[in-house]
Design a protein around this motif. Sequence first.
Motif, PDB file in Angstrom:
ATOM      1  N   TYR A   1       1.757   1.690  -3.531  1.00  0.00           N
ATOM      2  CA  TYR A   1       0.580   2.119  -4.304  1.00  0.00           C
ATOM      3  C   TYR A   1       0.297   3.612  -4.073  1.00  0.00           C
ATOM      4  O   TYR A   1      -0.027   4.348  -5.001  1.00  0.00           O
ATOM      5  N   MET A   2       0.362   4.027  -2.834  1.00  0.00           N
ATOM      6  CA  MET A   2       0.063   5.436  -2.522  1.00  0.00           C
ATOM      7  C   MET A   2       1.107   6.345  -3.156  1.00  0.00           C
ATOM      8  O   MET A   2       0.784   7.409  -3.684  1.00  0.00           O
TER       9      MET A   2
ATOM     10  N   SER B   1       0.828  -1.218   0.000  1.00  0.00           N
ATOM     11  CA  SER B   1       0.000   0.000   0.000  1.00  0.00           C
ATOM     12  C   SER B   1       0.853   1.255   0.000  1.00  0.00           C
ATOM     13  O   SER B   1       0.471   2.273  -0.591  1.00  0.00           O
TER      14      SER B   1
ATOM     15  N   VAL C   1      -9.518   2.994   0.658  1.00  0.00           N
ATOM     16  CA  VAL C   1      -8.104   3.354   0.751  1.00  0.00           C
ATOM     17  C   VAL C   1      -7.409   2.424   1.758  1.00  0.00           C
ATOM     18  O   VAL C   1      -6.793   1.442   1.384  1.00  0.00           O
ATOM     19  N   GLY C   2      -7.556   2.716   3.053  1.00  0.00           N
ATOM     20  CA  GLY C   2      -6.894   1.914   4.074  1.00  0.00           C
ATOM     21  C   GLY C   2      -7.875   1.050   4.850  1.00  0.00           C
ATOM     22  O   GLY C   2      -9.027   0.868   4.445  1.00  0.00           O
ATOM     23  N   THR C   3      -7.412   0.550   5.969  1.00  0.00           N
ATOM     24  CA  THR C   3      -8.209  -0.345   6.797  1.00  0.00           C
ATOM     25  C   THR C   3      -9.448   0.383   7.335  1.00  0.00           C
ATOM     26  O   THR C   3      -9.322   1.445   7.938  1.00  0.00           O
TER      27      THR C   3
ATOM     28  N   LEU D   1      -5.996   8.364  -4.519  1.00  0.00           N
ATOM     29  CA  LEU D   1      -5.485   7.836  -3.240  1.00  0.00           C
ATOM     30  C   LEU D   1      -5.637   6.321  -3.337  1.00  0.00           C
ATOM     31  O   LEU D   1      -6.633   5.741  -2.910  1.00  0.00           O
ATOM     32  N   SER D   2      -4.632   5.703  -3.945  1.00  0.00           N
ATOM     33  CA  SER D   2      -4.737   4.302  -4.348  1.00  0.00           C
ATOM     34  C   SER D   2      -4.199   3.390  -3.259  1.00  0.00           C
ATOM     35  O   SER D   2      -3.067   2.931  -3.334  1.00  0.00           O
ATOM     36  N   GLY D   3      -5.031   3.147  -2.272  1.00  0.00           N
ATOM     37  CA  GLY D   3      -4.638   2.312  -1.142  1.00  0.00           C
ATOM     38  C   GLY D   3      -4.919   0.842  -1.379  1.00  0.00           C
ATOM     39  O   GLY D   3      -5.661   0.474  -2.288  1.00  0.00           O
ATOM     40  N   TRP D   4      -4.333   0.023  -0.518  1.00  0.00           N
ATOM     41  CA  TRP D   4      -4.401  -1.428  -0.755  1.00  0.00           C
ATOM     42  C   TRP D   4      -5.809  -1.985  -0.710  1.00  0.00           C
ATOM     43  O   TRP D   4      -6.117  -2.940  -1.409  1.00  0.00           O
TER      44      TRP D   4
ATOM     45  N   ASP E   1     -13.115   6.680   5.355  1.00  0.00           N
ATOM     46  CA  ASP E   1     -12.374   7.936   5.485  1.00  0.00           C
ATOM     47  C   ASP E   1     -13.273   9.051   6.031  1.00  0.00           C
ATOM     48  O   ASP E   1     -14.238   8.789   6.722  1.00  0.00           O
TER      49      ASP E   1
END
Lengths: 396, 396
Positions: free
Chosen positions: A117-118, A114, B262-264, B235-238, B82
Motif C-alpha cells: 500500500y505504501m 501495508s 498509517v501504521g500501528t 501515506l496509505s498505510g494498513w 504519527d
Amino acid sequence: MDFAKTKELFHLPEGVIYLDGNSLGPLPKAAAGRVAQTLEAEWGEMLIKGWNDAGWMALPGRIGDRIGRLIGAESGHVMTGDTLSIKVWQALAAALALNPGRKVILSDTGNFPSDIYMAEGLTTLLGQGYEVRTVAPEDVAGALSGDIAVLMLTEVDYRTGRMHDMAALTKAAHAHGIVTVWDLAHSAGAIEVDLAGAGADFAVGCTYKYLNGGPGAPAFIYVAPRHAEAAKPALSGWLGHEAPFAFDLDYRPAPGVARMRVGTPPIVQLAALEAAMDAWDGVEMADVRAASMRLTDLFIAEVEASCPTLTLASPRDATRRGSQVSFHHPHGYAVMQALIARGVIGDFRAPDILRFGFTPLYIGEQEVRAAAAILADILATGAWDAPQFHARKAVT
Amino acid sequence: MDFAKTKELFHLPEGVIYLDGNSLGPLPKAAAGRVAQTLEAEWGEMLIKGWNDAGWMALPGRIGDRIGRLIGAESGHVMTGDTLSIKVWQALAAALALNPGRKVILSDTGNFPSDIYMAEGLTTLLGQGYEVRTVAPEDVAGALSGDIAVLMLTEVDYRTGRMHDMAALTKAAHAHGIVTVWDLAHSAGAIEVDLAGAGADFAVGCTYKYLNGGPGAPAFIYVAPRHAEAAKPALSGWLGHEAPFAFDLDYRPAPGVARMRVGTPPIVQLAALEAAMDAWDGVEMADVRAASMRLTDLFIAEVEASCPTLTLASPRDATRRGSQVSFHHPHGYAVMQALIARGVIGDFRAPDILRFGFTPLYIGEQEVRAAAAILADILATGAWDAPQFHARKAVT
C-alpha cells in the motif's frame, strides 16, 4: 546460552502459553519502572529540560545502535522512529531517488500488505509511469531486470514464515543495478540478519514483535554507509535537519541516518523499548536462531503427529523458515479462538492460517509440547466448533 | 471557571514557575497511573488481545474526538497519530490532490520551519513545477491568487505569538479556489479555534504543548466533512485501510478521517495523552482564552514596567496574540538560561527571542508576577552575563 535467565526478564501471565510474540512481544519486567521513571523523574521534574538533561534527543539513535547489533548493521547507521509503514515509504522514496531513470518497484504477493500500500501510495503520487510490480515470492529472482529501480521484500513472510535469501537476492538485484529495501519485521530478533554482509541498501523493521518494545513501539530504518550521505529522506522533518534548533527556513539534511528522523520522537514509547532492549544484552542471535529452529522443528513434529486435519503452511526446512510455524485449517479462525480460550495464544491470518511464533527468550520446549497437546485436543474433540469461536473480532 | 481545580491535576515541581507549556506541557498527575495500567494490566496481562479487549485500536479516534471539541471540529473528523510533520505532509498531499492543475503551496516566512521543510520535500518529490512559495506573514492575504493550490499557515506564530485570522484568510483563500491547511500547534488548547465555523479544509496539530500529552505525544489531523471521502491520505498505510485485517493487496481507504491513520498507533504514548485529555473535561476554551489574555496582558505590563532592555516581540493587542508573550533581547539565550537557573522556565528561539507560554490550566497571576520580578532582577543585576549561561545546549 541460558534462556532461563532471559525468561525471567519478562512478565508472562499465569496459565498462558504465548506463541504470538511475532505479533506483540510480552512486557519486559523492566519496562514499567523505566517508563515510570521517564514520566515522573524526567517529564515530571525536568519538564522541557528533559530533552537535554535526560538525553531524550539522543534516544532514537542510541536505541537504533542496539538494534543494529542484532541485524548486522554497521554502528551508527540505524535510526528509530515513526511507524514501519512510514519507514518503508522513506526507504522507498530514497531508493527510487538513488536510481533515477527507472520507475518500477518490484515486490512479491506474499509481502505484508501495508508495504505494498505504501509503495503504491508513493508511485501514485509520483505518477509519470512509476509503478509497483508484484510477482509470486518464488518468482522474484526471475523477475529482476534492468527496468526495475527498487526491489522491496520482506525477508520472512508474515503468513508462512518462508524466508527469502537476502544475500543472494541482494547480489542478484545489484547485478541488475537495482537498489534493495528489506523489511525485517519478522527478522529482527528472530533470525540471524547480516545487513552489512549481504550488502543490503536499505532495511526497515518494527520493534513491537520479537524486540518486545510494546504496542505501537517505533520502527527503525537502516541506510547502508555507502548511501548515507546521498539518500534523501523525502519526509524532511525538522529533527532530520542538520541544525534543528537554528530554525532555518532551508532544509539541510543531517549527516547520515539521522536525516531519516522526521518529527518529535515518542519518548515514552522509546523508554519502554529501551528497557526491552536490555533483555538482549549478552544475547547472540546465533544462539537464538539455533534454539528457534529446535523449537519450530519440535512444534511441527508434535502437531503433525497429533493433528491430522492441519496442513503445514511453513517451509519444512528450518533454515528456510523464520521463527514461526503456520498451518492451514479451513476453520482456522475458530480453531485459534478456541486455542486462545485454552490459554494458548497464537494468531489467525486470513484466509485460513493458524500462526505460531517461537521466541527463545521466553518460550522453551515445555511450552511447545503443551501447546501442541492442547491444539490436538481441541481438534480431536471438535471443541473449536462452538458459536463463540466463530464470532469475528475487530482485530485478528 | 475555577482553574485552581485544574491546577491540582498537574504535577509542577517545587520552586519552578513553568512558562514553557507551549513547548512541552507538564505531567498530568493521572498520566503515570494510566500508563502503568496500560503497561501492566493491558500489555502485560492481555498481550496481543489488548487490541480488542483494551480498546487500543479505537484509541486514536476516541482521543481525536476529545481534541476536536477544543478546536471546533465536527465529531468524528479528527484522528490522532504519527508526528505533526507527518500530518502536515499528509494534509498537504491530500490538499494538492483536491486542487489538480495548480502547483503552488503558499506559506509564510514565520511558519515553523518543519512545515516548510515537509512542504518542500513534497514539492521536490512531485517535481513538474510544484513549488513552495513563502511571503512575509503580513503579506499572505495579498499573495492569494488563482495559481495557488494550497495555503498552509500556522495560525499562531511560534516565535512571536502573532495570530493569523483563520476565518478571514480561509474565506479569502476559498474565493481564489485555494484549499487551506491550518497548523494548530500553538492553537489547540491555547486559543478558541472554530474549524467548522471558519470553513477550514484541513488542520493539523500536536498534543505535547498546550494539551499536555507528554514528550513525543502523537499529532492530530482534521479533514473537513466535505472532503472526508475525497481526500487521499498519500501515506496509505494498513491502518487507514477499509479492512486492515483482511490483508488484501489492494488499498481501499477507510471511510472519512480514519484513512489518515498509517501504521500501528503508539498505545503507551496515547495512554498518557488520554489521561492528559481528562484535564480538559468541563473546560471551555472561551474561559481559557479569557484567562490567557488577562495573564499575557499582565505579564507584558509587569515586564515593560521593570525591564527596559526588553522589546516586545508579540502583538500588543491580546486578541491578535496567542497564549504566549515574546521579547527580544540581544543576549536572549543567556538571559533565558539565567532565568531557568532561577526556576522560571521559558525558552529561547533563535535569533534573540525570549518566549513565555501562559497556560491557565495551571498558571495564574501569582506566577506571572513572580516570573516578571525574577526576570527584572536578572536584567537589573546583569546576573545573566555569566559564562555558564552563554554555553549553548543541544536543544534550546
